[in-house]
Design an enzyme around this catalytic site. Structure first.
Site, PDB file in Angstrom:
ATOM      1  CD  GLU A  56      33.907  98.637  14.581  1.00  0.00           C
ATOM      2  OE1 GLU A  56      33.188  99.724  14.135  1.00  0.00           O
ATOM      3  OE2 GLU A  56      35.035  98.532  14.067  1.00  0.00           O
ATOM      4  CG  ASP A  71      39.940  98.721  18.433  1.00  0.00           C
ATOM      5  OD1 ASP A  71      41.156  97.877  17.987  1.00  0.00           O
ATOM      6  OD2 ASP A  71      39.400  99.504  17.919  1.00  0.00           O
TER       7      ASP A  71
END
EC number: 3.5.1.47
Length: 375
Positions: A128, A69
């Protein structure tokens, strides 16, 4: 590259944290670096602000996937690093800069060394929030290059450098954001009888929400409802017309998530009737549990235990949320914790993961890919 080159890369990435689906500089940095590698076996495709990078094998029978990520968090950094965030109010406070540096390290090796099977590197935006894994999974590129199995790692400040931690089965919880808006009737503090006070209603609601885990969830299951933010009112002598509650829900089972939401909705409806107000619930960003597939996880743990420079810890499940769970829902694979030994935890303004973990992870993953990709 020099041994510490990926530490330097991590530091450069640390300077430019960006929020989900805004990772323009990050994507450009990744592309610029990848363009310096030998291109004979590489195929690169962009997806929104993320990347797919395929290393073509010499005689492939399967594709191995690795996901990193790439987004940061809306946190003002307090590390006093010389390479501190250059983006005010933003920080790589969850270690995604480490994840990217590790991914680039492994990619570099396989751009320079042949492997029989294909390897797919996925640099995913918006972990997120609002969530990049699910739409990336549904993309035409992923459908074309779908890996046969996939894995990812996440830095863990609580574990020492040189260790990894994982388990078969459930690793991370089901998670959901929670936003509740209340609208009543404001007015002068001297005339409360002519108003419907939303600060009082919000306080009552917060108290009632805490009964759900205690009385509506199986004690042998686990759930957490956290209210992290309350907003209401304007000044001290005006009764609030509006209030807003923001929080999260975390459960170890999908069934408990459904039950918790049913109870939240019932309680909110009761507050609406009792306080003669309007309410609205928004669950925002929701992530599926991270469930490590038994066979591939067991095989990786056995492989890792054979490595002399890695300590394998069998951990318990955590109430952490991770949208990598969507990928594991459709593709066999696993996720593991990477020990980075920091005094401060994830999402903290002073998080300082130990950079020695970068080379350890690159070495472990490279060896594992060679093991899996040359069978």
């Amino acid at each position: 590259m020099a041994e510490n080159e990926f530490v330097k890369i991590r530091r450069e990435l640390h300077k430019i944290p960006e929020l989900g689906f805004q990772e323009v500089k990050t994507q450009r940095f990744l592309l610029d670096y990848i363009n310096t590698l030998p291109q004979e076996r590489l195929e690169v495709k962009t997806w929104k602000t993320g990347l797919f990078v395929k290393v073509h094998g010499t005689n492939p029978t399967k594709t191995i996937g690795y996901r990193a990520d790439i987004d940061g968090l809306p946190i003002t950094e307090e590390t006093n690093y010389s390479f501190q965030s250059q983006h005010e109010g933003l920080m790589h406070a969850c270690g995604h800069d480490m994840h990217m540096a590790i991914g680039l390290g492994v990619l570099t090796y396989f751009a320079q060394h042949e492997i029989k099977d294909n390897v797919l590197f996925i640099f995913q935006p918006a972990e997120e929030g609002p969530g990049g894994a699910q739409p990336m999974l549904q993309s035409d590129i992923m459908k074309e290059w779908l890996p046969d199995f996939i894995f990812a790692l996440h830095v863990a400040p609580e574990y020492p450098v040189g260790s990894i931690a994982l388990k078969e089965g459930l690793l991370f919880a089901n998670t959901s954001e929670l936003f509740i808006d209340l609208k009543g009737k404001g007015g002068h503090a001297a005339y409360p009888h002519t108003t419907n006070d939303m600060v009082v209603a919000a306080c009552q609601l917060v108290s009632q929400l805490q009964t759900i885990v205690a009385r509506n969830v199986d004690p042998l299951d686990s759930a957490v409802i956290t209210v992290g933010k309350i907003q209401g009112g304007t000044v001290q002598n005006i009764i609030a017309e509006r209030a807003r509650i923001e929080g999260t829900i975390r459960t170890l089972s999908p069934e408990s998530m459904t039950r918790v939401k049913e109870r939240i909705e019932a309680i909110v409806k009761g507050v609406e009737v009792g306080y003669q107000c309007e309410t609205a619930i928004d669950y925002g960003c929701m992530y599926h549990q991270v469930y490590n597939h038994h066979e591939v996880t067991r095989e990786f743990m056995e492989f890792a235990k054979e490595q002399t420079d890695v300590d394998v810890i069998e951990c318990k499940e955590a109430m952490t949320g991770e949208d990598f769970g969507y990928m594991l829902k459709d593709i066999p694979g696993f996720m593991f914790w990477l020990g980075v030994q920091s005094e401060y935890g994830l999402h903290h303004a002073k998080l300082q993961p130990h950079e020695g973990a970068i080379d350890i992870a690159i070495s472990l993953i490279t060896k594992y890919f060679e093991h899996k990709g040359n069978q």
